[in-house]
Design a protein around this motif. Structure first.
Motif, mmCIF file in Angstrom:
data_model
loop_
_atom_site.group_PDB
_atom_site.id
_atom_site.type_symbol
_atom_site.label_atom_id
_atom_site.label_comp_id
_atom_site.label_asym_id
_atom_site.label_seq_id
_atom_site.Cartn_x
_atom_site.Cartn_y
_atom_site.Cartn_z
ATOM 1 N N THR A 149 83.710 40.012 115.468
ATOM 2 C CA THR A 149 83.179 38.927 116.305
ATOM 3 C C THR A 149 84.235 37.895 116.699
ATOM 4 O OG1 THR A 149 82.469 37.241 114.678
ATOM 5 C CG2 THR A 149 80.976 39.120 115.045
ATOM 6 N N ALA A 150 85.484 38.095 116.309
ATOM 7 C CA ALA A 150 86.499 37.079 116.619
ATOM 8 C C ALA A 150 86.641 36.868 118.120
ATOM 9 C CB ALA A 150 87.845 37.466 116.013
ATOM 10 N N GLY A 151 86.466 37.930 118.912
ATOM 11 C CA GLY A 151 86.567 37.774 120.360
ATOM 12 C C GLY A 151 87.603 38.667 121.002
ATOM 13 N N LYS A 152 87.937 39.769 120.343
ATOM 14 C CA LYS A 152 88.963 40.677 120.875
ATOM 15 C C LYS A 152 88.559 41.244 122.227
ATOM 16 C CE LYS A 152 88.660 43.009 117.042
ATOM 17 N NZ LYS A 152 87.911 42.029 116.236
ATOM 18 N N ASP A 204 86.350 31.372 111.693
ATOM 19 C CA ASP A 204 85.738 30.948 110.430
ATOM 20 C C ASP A 204 84.460 31.738 110.153
ATOM 21 O OD1 ASP A 204 87.734 29.047 110.169
ATOM 22 O OD2 ASP A 204 86.542 27.460 111.100
ATOM 23 N N GLN A 205 84.074 31.800 108.888
ATOM 24 C CA GLN A 205 82.905 32.598 108.525
ATOM 25 C C GLN A 205 81.618 32.055 109.136
ATOM 26 O OE1 GLN A 205 82.111 33.069 104.297
ATOM 27 N NE2 GLN A 205 81.299 35.120 104.672
ATOM 28 N N ALA A 206 81.474 30.729 109.202
ATOM 29 C CA ALA A 206 80.264 30.155 109.796
ATOM 30 C C ALA A 206 80.131 30.589 111.258
ATOM 31 C CB ALA A 206 80.288 28.637 109.691
ATOM 32 N N LYS A 207 81.231 30.574 111.983
ATOM 33 C CA LYS A 207 81.205 31.004 113.377
ATOM 34 C C LYS A 207 80.939 32.507 113.467
ATOM 35 C CE LYS A 207 81.775 28.704 116.311
ATOM 36 N NZ LYS A 207 80.807 27.980 117.174
ATOM 37 N N GLN A 208 81.505 33.264 112.549
ATOM 38 C CA GLN A 208 81.260 34.708 112.527
ATOM 39 C C GLN A 208 79.777 35.002 112.313
ATOM 40 O OE1 GLN A 208 82.633 37.015 109.098
ATOM 41 N NE2 GLN A 208 83.501 38.540 110.492
ATOM 42 N N GLU A 209 79.148 34.287 111.374
ATOM 43 C CA GLU A 209 77.724 34.488 111.112
ATOM 44 C C GLU A 209 76.885 34.135 112.345
ATOM 45 O OE1 GLU A 209 75.831 35.453 108.027
ATOM 46 O OE2 GLU A 209 77.743 36.504 108.183
ATOM 47 N N GLU A 210 77.265 33.088 113.024
ATOM 48 C CA GLU A 210 76.559 32.680 114.240
ATOM 49 C C GLU A 210 76.631 33.774 115.298
ATOM 50 O OE1 GLU A 210 77.552 29.531 117.786
ATOM 51 O OE2 GLU A 210 77.712 28.792 115.718
ATOM 52 N N ARG A 211 77.789 34.384 115.441
ATOM 53 C CA ARG A 211 77.960 35.428 116.449
ATOM 54 C C ARG A 211 77.253 36.718 116.050
ATOM 55 N NH1 ARG A 211 84.384 34.027 117.307
ATOM 56 N NH2 ARG A 211 84.049 32.006 118.357
ATOM 57 N N PHE A 212 77.253 37.031 114.759
ATOM 58 C CA PHE A 212 76.479 38.191 114.297
ATOM 59 C C PHE A 212 75.005 38.012 114.660
ATOM 60 C CE2 PHE A 212 79.659 39.493 110.808
ATOM 61 C CZ PHE A 212 80.071 40.614 111.514
ATOM 62 N N ALA A 213 74.483 36.819 114.444
ATOM 63 C CA ALA A 213 73.074 36.545 114.740
ATOM 64 C C ALA A 213 72.810 36.675 116.239
ATOM 65 C CB ALA A 213 72.697 35.151 114.250
ATOM 66 N N GLN A 214 73.738 36.216 117.051
ATOM 67 C CA GLN A 214 73.579 36.330 118.501
ATOM 68 C C GLN A 214 73.542 37.787 118.934
ATOM 69 O OE1 GLN A 214 76.902 34.034 119.940
ATOM 70 N NE2 GLN A 214 75.847 32.065 119.732
ATOM 71 N N ARG A 215 74.377 38.600 118.326
ATOM 72 C CA ARG A 215 74.382 40.024 118.660
ATOM 73 C C ARG A 215 73.078 40.698 118.242
ATOM 74 N NH1 ARG A 215 80.544 42.142 117.151
ATOM 75 N NH2 ARG A 215 81.629 40.864 118.716
ATOM 76 N N GLN A 216 72.577 40.299 117.093
ATOM 77 C CA GLN A 216 71.333 40.874 116.608
ATOM 78 C C GLN A 216 70.164 40.538 117.540
ATOM 79 O OE1 GLN A 216 70.876 42.952 114.178
ATOM 80 N NE2 GLN A 216 68.643 43.010 114.199
ATOM 81 N N GLU A 217 70.191 39.363 118.123
ATOM 82 C CA GLU A 217 69.090 38.902 118.975
ATOM 83 C C GLU A 217 69.221 39.367 120.421
ATOM 84 O OE1 GLU A 217 69.297 34.716 118.531
ATOM 85 O OE2 GLU A 217 68.750 34.726 116.404
ATOM 86 N N ASP A 218 70.421 39.686 120.862
ATOM 87 C CA ASP A 218 70.657 40.029 122.265
ATOM 88 C C ASP A 218 70.690 41.553 122.435
ATOM 89 O OD1 ASP A 218 71.515 40.382 124.853
ATOM 90 O OD2 ASP A 218 73.095 38.866 124.756
ATOM 91 N N PRO A 219 69.718 42.139 123.153
ATOM 92 C CA PRO A 219 69.707 43.600 123.327
ATOM 93 C C PRO A 219 70.929 44.132 124.074
ATOM 94 C CG PRO A 219 68.104 42.551 124.785
ATOM 95 C CD PRO A 219 68.586 41.496 123.847
ATOM 96 N N LYS A 227 77.084 46.320 119.559
ATOM 97 C CA LYS A 227 78.329 45.936 118.902
ATOM 98 C C LYS A 227 78.196 45.899 117.389
ATOM 99 C CE LYS A 227 80.132 43.089 122.708
ATOM 100 N NZ LYS A 227 80.693 41.765 123.073
ATOM 101 N N LEU A 228 76.964 45.833 116.886
ATOM 102 C CA LEU A 228 76.750 45.776 115.447
ATOM 103 C C LEU A 228 76.766 47.178 114.847
ATOM 104 C CD1 LEU A 228 73.882 43.121 115.215
ATOM 105 C CD2 LEU A 228 76.272 42.829 114.526
ATOM 106 N N SER A 229 77.326 47.295 113.652
ATOM 107 C CA SER A 229 77.371 48.578 112.953
ATOM 108 C C SER A 229 77.147 48.334 111.466
ATOM 109 C CB SER A 229 78.731 49.247 113.164
ATOM 110 O OG SER A 229 79.744 48.541 112.440
ATOM 111 N N PRO A 230 76.845 49.386 110.711
ATOM 112 C CA PRO A 230 76.710 49.220 109.254
ATOM 113 C C PRO A 230 77.960 48.625 108.611
ATOM 114 C CG PRO A 230 75.807 51.327 109.935
ATOM 115 C CD PRO A 230 76.474 50.740 111.149
ATOM 116 N N ILE A 231 79.124 48.935 109.185
ATOM 117 C CA ILE A 231 80.369 48.375 108.652
ATOM 118 C C ILE A 231 80.388 46.860 108.830
ATOM 119 C CG2 ILE A 231 82.872 48.288 108.918
ATOM 120 C CD1 ILE A 231 81.933 50.773 107.532
ATOM 121 N N ASP A 232 79.874 46.383 109.968
ATOM 122 C CA ASP A 232 79.811 44.942 110.204
ATOM 123 C C ASP A 232 78.946 44.260 109.149
ATOM 124 O OD1 ASP A 232 81.351 45.153 112.511
ATOM 125 O OD2 ASP A 232 79.599 45.530 113.759
ATOM 126 N N VAL A 233 77.792 44.869 108.868
ATOM 127 C CA VAL A 233 76.879 44.296 107.873
ATOM 128 C C VAL A 233 77.557 44.249 106.506
ATOM 129 C CG1 VAL A 233 74.660 44.550 106.720
ATOM 130 C CG2 VAL A 233 74.856 45.072 109.159
#
Length: 258
Positions: free
Chosen positions: A43-46, A147-162, A167-173
């Motif tokens: 989620t860093a933004g690559k 930062d981890q807080a920002k990473q968590e925020e972006r993970f949540a955005q990916r989970q909510e956005d179809p 972009k999410l994978s078991p490795i990400d979790v």
């Protein structure tokens, strides 16, 4: 620092993208080869940074390299071997969305590479990169900081956005439980591979828009300031009236009117 607004971001990005087009023209004119590595936490933004760079470049000249996990045969090769075919030829650009540094990061932390394989990689990577640089390749390595807080925020955005959920994978979790392990692995990687011939550049990507601008500015600053005249083609007027497209076998789809 306040988050950069979209309009301001786009206004600042446009002249930088013009600079990237000029850079690509210079590479094509001189035959120089450019390799840019983009590394960082999930989620860093690559992807966004690569997209901002490649958006207006000729895809025949600028290729994005994002390799899947190695196949069975590739796992038996010399580690760097699978990356070599994607290196650029004269005048080309290769943007690596993750690179050979997978071994020092996700492969190490998630147990896909053993300690001896990681040690071998950290010893060989500077040598491999020295060979590239000695052969004239322009090699730039970027680590995108998040930062981890920002990473968590972006993970949540990916989970909510179809549109982003792919972009999410078991490795990400699983990686969420290894933030400190990734930090330790990154520091060991930087210590071993931050060399004079191929140094790392760390860019703050907690605000991705600001991060992209900073990264592109840094990239352009590393390219020699040599202008290559742009070839301007002349378009003489048509000899007759413009012709309408006609089809005899299959009719095209007609868009609905608003």
């Amino acid at each position: 620092m306040a988050k950069l607004k979209r309009k301001q971001y786009e206004a600042e990005l446009e002249p930088l993208q013009v600079g990237l087009v000029e850079m690509a023209r210079w590479l094509g004119d001189t035959g120089k080869r450019l390799v840019v590595l983009f590394e960082g936490r999930d989620t860093a933004g690559k992807g966004g940074a690569i997209g901002a760079i490649a958006e207006h470049l000729n895809p025949r000249q600028c290729r994005v390299v994002a390799l899947p996990k190695p196949a069975d045969r590739e796992q038996t090769q010399w580690y760097f071997q699978r990356y070599v075919p994607y290196l650029p030829a004269a005048g080309e650009i290769a943007l690596f969305d993750r690179s050979w540094y997978n071994r020092a990061g996700v492969e190490q932390v998630m147990g896909f590479a053993n300690a001896e394989q990681v040690r071998t990689f950290l010893r060989q990577a500077p040598v491999f990169e020295q060979l590239l640089v000695d052969d004239g390749v322009l090699l730039f390595k970027y680590w995108l900081c998040c930062d981890q807080a920002k990473q968590e925020e972006r993970f949540a955005q990916r989970q909510e956005d179809p549109l982003k959920r792919w972009k999410l994978s078991p490795i990400d979790v699983a990686s969420r439980e290894h933030y400190d392990d990734y930090t330790k692995a990154r520091e060991a990687m930087l210590k071993a591979t931050h060399t004079k011939h191929a140094p790392w550049t760390l860019v703050d990507f907690n605000d991705q828009r600001r991060g992209r601008l900073a990264l592109v500015r840094d990239l352009l600053a590393r390219i020699p300031d040599k202008q290559v005249p742009e070839q301007c083609l002349e378009f003489p007027p048509l000899k007759g009236k413009p012709k309408k497209e006609r089809y005899t076998v299959i009719d095209p789809i007609v868009p609905d009117e608003d």
